[in-house]
Design an enzyme around this catalytic site. Structure first.
Site: not given
Ligand code: DGL
Length: 275
Positions: A10-11, A42-43, A73, A75, A152, A186-188
């Protein structure tokens, strides 16, 4: 049977929501996780940059003995799309296909909402993927750029007024369309699940991308007879391109428990030399 590890990347740390589900579904499997915390997010980046980072992340994971690679991830998954060959000869999945399969089977009224990072929504990948399964679905997407910083920074309580306001701001156009299924692309976002569920109401099914990817991987490994024959609990090994201490401190929010494995630092120079 195959005793190699499952590779997940993941990012940053959000992909740990996928690891949590993998540990629960397949407790005897070893997991190798890479979180590119030094280059998150990354997004907000361009497609070319995300593809380059993804290539390096996959090359890094491939240096370990893995039998499958999961891009946890949202993204990366959106930019890579449905390409099952992104990791060459090693079976690969992003979160895209598992998530849209789950959403298409859950929706009753044929209206699906998708939320993700700016890059995810801009890619249009969720819509394209849904249409390969069902052409009769109407899809409404929205990017939620403040969700990642909210998570975060610990703004995750369903009663937090800031969180409630931001949730309403992003989800109002989706709620208005009357969706009955919402993809948390998205993971979060699963960390904001309570606040999102409160706003969307109990009639809306929330689909968590990390958890669907873990279920998909479990079904794939089972179907291809690639599960381990280990009878003892598997190990988790985490690699992070940023501080190990920060990774250990923040893992709890995504894993729902203290970090359960070794954390090792990966230098950015190593990553950038790989692809
Ligand atoms: N891991 C990214 C996602 O699931 C979220 C955080 C990022 O923007 O890198 O899209």
């Amino acid at each position: 049977m195959n005793n190699a590890a499952i590779g997940v990347f993941d990012s940053g740390m959000g992909g740990l929501t996928c690891v949590k589900e993998l540990n629960s579904l397949m407790p005897n499997e070893n997991i190798i996780y890479f979180g590119d915390s030094a280059r998150v997010p990354y997004g907000t980046r361009s497609r070319d940059t995300i593809l380059k980072y993804a290539e390096q992340d996959i090359a890094f994971i491939k240096k370990h003995n893995v039998k499958m690679i999961i891009a946890a991830c949202g993204t990366v998954s959106s930019v890579v799309g449905m390409n099952k060959n992104a990791a060459g000869e090693i079976p690969f999945t992003g979160v895209l296909l598992p998530t849209v399969q789950a959403a298409c089977s859950k929706t009753r009224n044929g209206k699906i909402g998708v939320i993700g990072t700016a890059a995810t929504i801009k890619s249009g990948s969720y819509g394209k993927a849904i249409r390969t399964i069902r052409s009769d679905i109407s899809i409404i997407g929205n990017s939620c750029p403040l969700f990642v910083p909210l998570v975060e920074n610990g703004f995750t309580d369903r009663n937090n007024p800031v969180t409630k306001l931001v949730v309403e701001q992003y989800l109002a156009p989706i709620k208005k369309e009357g969706v009955d299924t919402l993809i948390l692309g998205c993971t979060h976002y699963p960390i904001l699940r309570d606040a999102i569920a409160d706003y969307m109401g109990s009639g809306v099914e929330l689909i968590s991308s990390g958890s669907e990817a873990a279920k998909y991987a479990c079904a794939f490994l089972t179907g291809h007879e690639l599960l381990t024959d280990r009878t003892e609990k598997g190990t988790n090994t985490y690699y992070s391109s940023d501080s190990i201490e920060m990774f250990e401190e923040n893992a709890h929010a995504f894993l729902g428990e203290e970090i359960n494995g070794t954390v090792i630092k990966t230098e950015l120079e190593e990553l950038t030399s790989l692809a």
